[in-house]
Design an enzyme around this catalytic site. Structure first.
Site, short mmCIF file in Angstrom:
data_model
loop_
_atom_site.label_atom_id
_atom_site.label_comp_id
_atom_site.label_asym_id
_atom_site.label_seq_id
_atom_site.Cartn_x
_atom_site.Cartn_y
_atom_site.Cartn_z
N GLY A 253 44.92 49.96 -120.52
CA GLY A 253 45.37 48.39 -119.64
C GLY A 253 47.11 48.04 -118.80
N SER A 254 47.28 46.79 -118.78
CA SER A 254 48.33 47.18 -117.95
C SER A 254 49.74 47.34 -119.10
CB SER A 254 48.81 45.08 -118.08
OG SER A 254 47.83 44.66 -117.01
N THR A 255 49.55 47.75 -120.50
CA THR A 255 50.55 48.17 -120.73
C THR A 255 50.86 49.29 -119.82
OG1 THR A 255 49.17 48.94 -122.23
CG2 THR A 255 50.18 47.12 -123.30
#
Length: 483
Positions: free
Chosen positions: A212-214
């Site tokens: 995801g956004s990591t």
């Protein structure tokens, strides 16, 4: 001698010669393979004829041996706080073999490693006393992670950015290796195999998931390293909403009111703006993003810590729309918690990635080192400038953005949240991610962490990196800093 007798004699001679050749072959070439065969019960009898050596955490053994009533298998393995350390030790079972540190260092722990014996032992045939495996695990960090994850299905890793020492590694739900260490534990073993939560799986190392956004940290690093943007505070050319290249698919942002249009990388990380990083990935192209991802450790087939981690993947052969989706950690991007901890660790360490390891040394029975694993074996991933800018932006995420649950009073904390889609059309519960670093300027202590919560039982609307994963990371970082 008549012809029939002569032929029979020659045939018998050839048979004898064949038997001699076969016996010589078995003794000279196949003996070791037969001795090492997993089905050779003599190996199991020899391994458990004596107490095993120990796996050490912070100077104390977390393993032991207990005498049994079995004439052949005289001792079986025991574990102190088995569930707490199962993701580190693995298991040593009389019936099911050995895994992780128990398996990798099996010969040291059972005394058969050739480095353990003295010349006198070779002459007398005496079995050497077993050695020990000394880990880098900090029990305070390990316990903080285990308790914070609780009944959630997930994993967490903490490491020292400067040395690469793994300070904590937890996978939940866990199991007690003592329950399967004997020969009559079939019911317990089957229960573990049948458990849908897969407690035998080390999620910290062996479960790659969409990050995801990591993953936006990797894309931001690629953008800075390749000159797409000069700094984290330079406005980007990022329309909001953003239409994926060559499609009519509009990529929305989670927070519709966030100032994501043409946002700087700092603002885009703060609000986790999908449009900025999807467009950045598409503008950079998959080769440049992959080059940066691989520098952080993606696509490494042999990441041994010393337990081998599953490969974290940045895909290839994509079109522009798919490349854009990788910019937000979706499409076919996968990462383990170990990998995402390495991303934060490299940024915390000025752009240099220290090789992660959770064993500091292997010793003989007297404590003398048989092998020492050096700290600080580093490789440059990004420039010091890129690392410094991204640390600053990560601090903004924690102080003002989506990662406020990771704050620690009196310490510098930077992080990045992630909520990754799971299943077709995101039909399953999303994964909650958080990766971060913390530094205490007074003591010099620092730590990098990654946490994923696969399933907490929370309602879908309550699943977020800040809500589920950041509190776990915060407790681990506080424990590492001694707070």
């Amino acid at each position: 001698m008549n012809k029939t007798i002569r032929r029979a004699s020659v045939f018998c001679l050839l048979m004898v010669l064949a038997l001699l050749v076969r016996a010589t072959w078995v003794q000279a070439y196949e003996a070791r393979a037969l001795a090492d065969d997993e089905h050779n019960r003599r190996n199991t009898i020899a391994r458990y004829a004596h107490p095993l050596g120990d796996i050490i955490v912070a100077g104390s053994p977390v393993t032991g041996s207990k005498e049994t009533q079995d004439d052949d298998l005289r001792y079986k393995r025991t574990y102190t706080d088995g569930e707490l350390y199962a993701s580190v030790t693995g298991y040593s079972s009389q019936a099911y073999g050995a895994t992780q540190l128990e398996g990798i260092y099996g010969e040291v722990l059972d005394g058969t490693d050739t480095r353990l014996g003295s010349p006198a032992d070779l002459l007398t045939g005496k079995r050497p006393d077993p050695g020990a495996v000394v880990t880098t695990i900090d029990p305070k960090v390990q316990k903080a992670a285990f308790e914070a994850l609780g009944d959630d299905r997930g994993a967490a890793v903490a490491m020292d950015p400067e040395t690469g020492r793994i300070l904590g590694m937890v996978s939940t739900p866990s199991y007690d290796p003592s329950t399967v260490s004997g020969t009559s534990d079939g019911d317990a073993w089957q229960a573990l195999l049948d458990d849908e939560d897969k407690p035998l799986l080390n999620r910290a190392l062996r479960q790659p998931l969409p990050p995801g956004s990591t993953f936006k940290l990797v894309v931001a690093a690629a953008a800075l390293e390749n000159g797409l943007y000069g700094s984290v505070d330079e406005p980007t050319e990022s329309p909001a909403p953003y239409t994926l290249p060559g499609t009519r698919t509009v990529l929305a942002n989670e927070n519709a009111s966030a100032p994501c249009e043409d946002a700087t990388l700092r603002t885009a990380l703060k609000y986790s703006c999908n449009n900025v990083f999807a467009k950045a990935a598409a503008d950079l192209g998959q080769e440049k993003v992959k080059e940066t991802a691989d520098a952080f450790g993606f696509d490494t087939g042999k990441l041994d810590v010393p337990v081998r981690a599953a490969t974290s993947v940045y895909p290839t052969g994509m079109d522009d729309a798919q490349t854009a989706l990788t910019g937000i950690g979706q499409f076919e991007v996968t990462a383990t918690p170990m990998q995402m901890a390495m991303v934060s660790a490299a940024l915390a360490n000025g752009g240099e990635l220290a090789a992660p390891h959770m064993v500091s040394e292997v010793t003989g029975s007297g404590g003398a080192a048989l092998r020492t694993y050096e700290d600080g074996d580093t490789e440059r991933v990004v420039s010091p400038s890129t690392a410094e800018q991204l640390r600053s932006a990560m601090v903004t995420v924690v102080q003002e953005g989506t990662g406020t649950n990771a704050r620690i009073d009196g310490a510098e904390v930077g992080g990045k949240t992630g909520t990754a889609q799971n299943g077709v059309d995101n039909g399953n519960t999303p994964y909650a991610w958080f990766t971060s670093y913390a530094k205490d300027d007074t003591t010099g202590k620092q730590v990098a962490v990654a946490v994923v919560v696969e399933d907490s039982g929370a309602a879908r609307s309550e699943v977020s990196g800040n809500g589920l994963a950041a509190p776990v990371a915060q407790k681990m970082m506080a424990a590492a800093l001694g707070r």
